[in-house]
Design a protein around this motif. Structure first.
Motif, mmCIF file in Angstrom:
data_model
loop_
_atom_site.group_PDB
_atom_site.id
_atom_site.type_symbol
_atom_site.label_atom_id
_atom_site.label_comp_id
_atom_site.label_asym_id
_atom_site.label_seq_id
_atom_site.Cartn_x
_atom_site.Cartn_y
_atom_site.Cartn_z
ATOM 1 N N ARG A 134 -5.978 6.903 13.203
ATOM 2 C CA ARG A 134 -4.549 6.973 12.886
ATOM 3 C C ARG A 134 -3.689 6.528 14.058
ATOM 4 N N ALA A 135 -4.066 6.907 15.265
ATOM 5 C CA ALA A 135 -3.289 6.507 16.441
ATOM 6 C C ALA A 135 -3.230 4.994 16.575
ATOM 7 N N VAL A 136 -4.337 4.319 16.232
ATOM 8 C CA VAL A 136 -4.366 2.851 16.286
ATOM 9 C C VAL A 136 -3.432 2.266 15.227
ATOM 10 N N MET A 137 -3.459 2.850 14.029
ATOM 11 C CA MET A 137 -2.572 2.381 12.964
ATOM 12 C C MET A 137 -1.108 2.529 13.376
ATOM 13 N N ASP A 138 -0.783 3.675 13.941
ATOM 14 C CA ASP A 138 0.597 3.923 14.358
ATOM 15 C C ASP A 138 0.995 3.022 15.531
ATOM 16 N N LEU A 139 0.065 2.813 16.449
ATOM 17 C CA LEU A 139 0.362 1.962 17.605
ATOM 18 C C LEU A 139 0.593 0.513 17.167
ATOM 19 N N LEU A 140 -0.161 0.054 16.191
ATOM 20 C CA LEU A 140 0.048 -1.307 15.674
ATOM 21 C C LEU A 140 1.423 -1.450 15.030
ATOM 22 N N ARG A 141 1.848 -0.409 14.307
ATOM 23 C CA ARG A 141 3.188 -0.455 13.711
ATOM 24 C C ARG A 141 4.259 -0.533 14.796
ATOM 25 N N MET A 142 4.058 0.208 15.875
ATOM 26 C CA MET A 142 5.004 0.144 16.990
ATOM 27 C C MET A 142 4.961 -1.231 17.652
ATOM 28 N N ALA A 143 3.750 -1.764 17.807
ATOM 29 C CA ALA A 143 3.593 -3.059 18.470
ATOM 30 C C ALA A 143 4.353 -4.159 17.728
ATOM 31 N N LYS A 144 4.417 -4.050 16.409
ATOM 32 C CA LYS A 144 5.128 -5.059 15.627
ATOM 33 C C LYS A 144 6.635 -5.027 15.881
ATOM 34 N N GLN A 145 7.115 -3.915 16.437
ATOM 35 C CA GLN A 145 8.534 -3.806 16.770
ATOM 36 C C GLN A 145 8.823 -4.292 18.195
ATOM 37 N N MET A 146 7.768 -4.582 18.941
ATOM 38 C CA MET A 146 7.931 -5.023 20.334
ATOM 39 C C MET A 146 8.092 -6.536 20.361
ATOM 40 N N GLU B 109 0.094 -15.573 9.521
ATOM 41 C CA GLU B 109 -0.762 -14.770 8.651
ATOM 42 C C GLU B 109 -2.092 -15.471 8.364
ATOM 43 N N THR B 110 -2.198 -16.759 8.716
ATOM 44 C CA THR B 110 -3.431 -17.497 8.453
ATOM 45 C C THR B 110 -4.494 -17.233 9.509
ATOM 46 N N LYS B 111 -4.201 -16.345 10.453
ATOM 47 C CA LYS B 111 -5.173 -16.014 11.496
ATOM 48 C C LYS B 111 -6.444 -15.482 10.848
ATOM 49 N N THR B 112 -7.589 -16.060 11.158
ATOM 50 C CA THR B 112 -8.846 -15.689 10.522
ATOM 51 C C THR B 112 -9.611 -14.695 11.369
ATOM 52 N N GLU B 113 -10.705 -14.155 10.788
ATOM 53 C CA GLU B 113 -11.538 -13.169 11.480
ATOM 54 C C GLU B 113 -12.081 -13.732 12.772
ATOM 55 N N VAL C 21 -9.130 -1.720 11.257
ATOM 56 C CA VAL C 21 -7.679 -1.553 11.218
ATOM 57 C C VAL C 21 -7.005 -2.630 12.070
ATOM 58 N N ILE C 22 -7.563 -2.893 13.244
ATOM 59 C CA ILE C 22 -7.037 -3.952 14.113
ATOM 60 C C ILE C 22 -7.061 -5.295 13.388
ATOM 61 N N GLN C 23 -8.163 -5.571 12.698
ATOM 62 C CA GLN C 23 -8.314 -6.854 12.003
ATOM 63 C C GLN C 23 -7.317 -7.004 10.858
ATOM 64 N N THR C 24 -7.152 -5.932 10.069
ATOM 65 C CA THR C 24 -6.326 -6.045 8.868
ATOM 66 C C THR C 24 -4.831 -5.881 9.146
ATOM 67 N N GLU C 25 -4.486 -5.031 10.116
ATOM 68 C CA GLU C 25 -3.082 -4.744 10.353
ATOM 69 C C GLU C 25 -2.524 -5.400 11.623
ATOM 70 N N GLY C 26 -3.386 -6.069 12.363
ATOM 71 C CA GLY C 26 -2.921 -6.702 13.591
ATOM 72 C C GLY C 26 -2.892 -8.214 13.530
ATOM 73 N N LYS C 27 -2.860 -8.780 12.333
ATOM 74 C CA LYS C 27 -2.934 -10.230 12.165
ATOM 75 C C LYS C 27 -1.809 -10.982 12.856
ATOM 76 N N ARG C 28 -0.657 -10.410 12.898
ATOM 77 C CA ARG C 28 0.490 -11.127 13.469
ATOM 78 C C ARG C 28 0.718 -10.770 14.935
#
Length: 526
Positions: free
Chosen positions: A153-165, A329-333, A237-244
């Motif tokens: 969960r901390a990673v999920m929340d941190l990724l959401r914050m990172a998108k605001q940076m 969003e086209t960033k691949t695995e 979670v990093i792969q799916t929610e950190g694409k951008r």
């Protein structure tokens, strides 16, 4: 050295002297003027990352250090304690004004949004250029709910914050090389976990603690513990929610003492292989189930830190090259930066080599804290290991505790060996199995470094000398974990030789008794 300069019409002053041209560090330049958000700074790797940044990248603008209250200590006290101890001394000598570069942020990965206040979230969003997420629960027996909250969960929340940076240049998530340990071949890619982070969180919400504990073995499946299981889920979670995002997954294997920095042999915990080393060295650990020929996958801590900091520079560089893409969003695995920091491809060491080098160097510097002479062995058979544990751990523990009770002292050894045997079982999972890791991305990263960066951020395991490493590893464990300086070596040697004589005397007596018993049985039967 300064270049020699001659000038007409006067003496040469210090201002007239110039340093020879030197290649600048690209990694240092990357951190120069940047603001870093560091989690896990109270832990071993996080603390070493903080020390390295302050010592070598002092033009860094600021480092926000997230700390949580623990064991009755407030965050300010824990924050100040980070800078105590031998590991921080080299940095303090070189950068006496280091305090101006660091700022405390109160947080807790076990809480939603990392326990950060709205004000701190806003401040981090506006200022942070680089995230180093080292925080995690590394307890193998952690309850699934707690492990998921901290590691997923901390990673999920941190990724959401990172998108605001808006000024974020790089984010490095520190995972583990064993996050996919049910596999035997582990490449630098993200593998599908048994369950996604979102589904795991939904499952936790649907079940109470009692039901969750019952179904935990079913949920984690082939994974040996909740630690590696939640790390695998977090990578997904990093792969799916950190694409951008300019994000990297950094996977070190078993982290052991430093080779050189901040001080040679620095280690402050007994996790994993270091626990085996010290347990055997002081004579309390006598058996671990394992195969001698298997590779013991471990790496020195300072190399781990250097590669981690370099990977942030690398992912930022790659992100800059991809800025022209029409659709991020086209960033691949395959394009997600994953770094397996492992020793096997370049500096393989087996468990047999590990045990022999540990014995060689531990017996050279025996400690007065010795409980018994060195008598450790890896046993591939589970049955043989359990027999050895019974006769070499359990029986002596009960005998010593019985004597302690008779003398009016508190019995301690039986409980102590229960913990030691549990620890040996945890290690046994890794020493009985073997993995084939690839580290192409790490080797490519090393090739990208210029000469200056290879000096400041050394991490290549090529030509690594394990024998010379164990020289400092053993001495570091003795000094920093046992708190036993080498000045006690004469006393330790006297005790070691006494215990060695007692050890072989005991073995001789037991062998004679066994011979007598067998002779009597043979005479009785025939």
């Amino acid at each position: 050295m300064y270049e020699s300069v001659e000038r007409e019409g006067g003496d040469i002053t210090a201002a007239d002297m110039v340093l020879p041209d030197s290649e600048p560090s690209e990694i240092v330049n990357f951190y120069s003027g940047s603001t870093v958000f560091l989690t896990g700074a109270t832990g071993y790797l996080g603390k070493m990352c903080l020390e390295k940044l302050l010592r070598e990248c002092f033009d860094i603008k600021k480092i926000y250090v997230m700390v949580r209250p623990k064991k009755g200590k407030n965050v300010q006290t824990r924050f100040e304690e980070i800078f105590d101890g031998p590991s921080m001394e080299p940095m303090k000598r070189k950068r006496p004004n280091f305090a101006a570069k660091v700022a405390l942020v109160s947080g807790d990965c076990a809480l939603p949004n990392l326990g950060l206040s709205p004000e701190d979230q806003q401040r981090l969003s506006a200022e942070v250029n680089c995230i180093l997420h080292c925080a995690a629960t590394v307890r193998f027996d952690e309850k699934l709910r707690e492990a998921t909250h901290i590691n997923v969960r901390a990673v999920m929340d941190l990724l959401r914050m990172a998108k605001q940076m808006k000024n974020l240049k790089a984010m490095v998530y520190v995972s583990t090389a064993f996050s996919n340990c049910p596999r035997t071949q582990i490449d630098e890619i993200i593998y599908d976990p048994p369950i996604t982070g979102a589904k795991l969180m939904s499952l936790l919400e649907a079940l109470d603690d009692e039901k969750l504990d019952k179904v935990t073995p079913i949920i984690i499946g082939e994974y040996p513990n909740t630690y590696v299981f939640t790390k695998a889920v977090a990578e997904n979670v990093i792969q799916t929610e950190g694409k951008r995002l300019p994000v990297a997954v950094f996977r070190p294997s078993i982290v052991i003492a430093s080779l050189k920095e901040p001080v040679a042999g620095w280690i402050d915990n007994m996790y994993g292989a270091t626990g085996v080393l010290l347990g055997a060295a002081i004579g309390v650990l006598r058996s671990v189930q394992g195969r001698k020929e298997n590779v013991a996958e471990m790496v020195p801590a300072d190399f781990v830190v250097n590669c981690c900091l370099a990977s942030a520079w690398d992912v930022a560089s790659m992100s800059n090259k991809e800025e022209d893409r029409a659709d991020p969003e086209t960033k691949t695995e395959d394009e997600l930066a994953v770094y397996n920091f492992v020793s096997r491809p370049e500096a393989k060491i087996t468990w047999d080599m590990y045990a022999k080098l540990a014995e060689k160097h531990a017996t050279q510097v025996p400690s007065p804290h010795l409980v018994w002479a060195y008598f450790f062995a890896l046993r591939p058979s589970r049955v043989h290991h359990l027999i050895a544990v019974f006769f070499l751990h359990t029986v002596p523990a009960y005998i010593v505790d019985f004597v302690a009770i008779c003398l009016g002292k508190k019995p301690m050894l039986v409980k102590g060996y229960q913990k030691i045997n549990k620890f040996a079982d945890v290690i046994g999972y890794f020493s009985c199995r073997e993995w084939v890791f690839t580290n192409k991305h790490v080797q490519e990263l090393w090739q990208k470094l210029n000469k200056k960066d290879r000096e400041l951020f050394e991490f290549s395991m090529q030509n690594f000398n394990w024998d010379s490493y164990f020289y400092t590893y053993v001495r570091g464990a003795r000094a920093y974990i046992l708190k036993d300086p080498l000045s006690t070596l004469p006393e330790g040697r006297v005790k070691y030789y006494k215990l060695k004589v007692a050890h072989y005397t005991l073995i001789t007596v037991l062998m004679l008794l066994l011979y007598k018993i067998l002779t009597m049985l043979f005479g009785f039967l025939f």
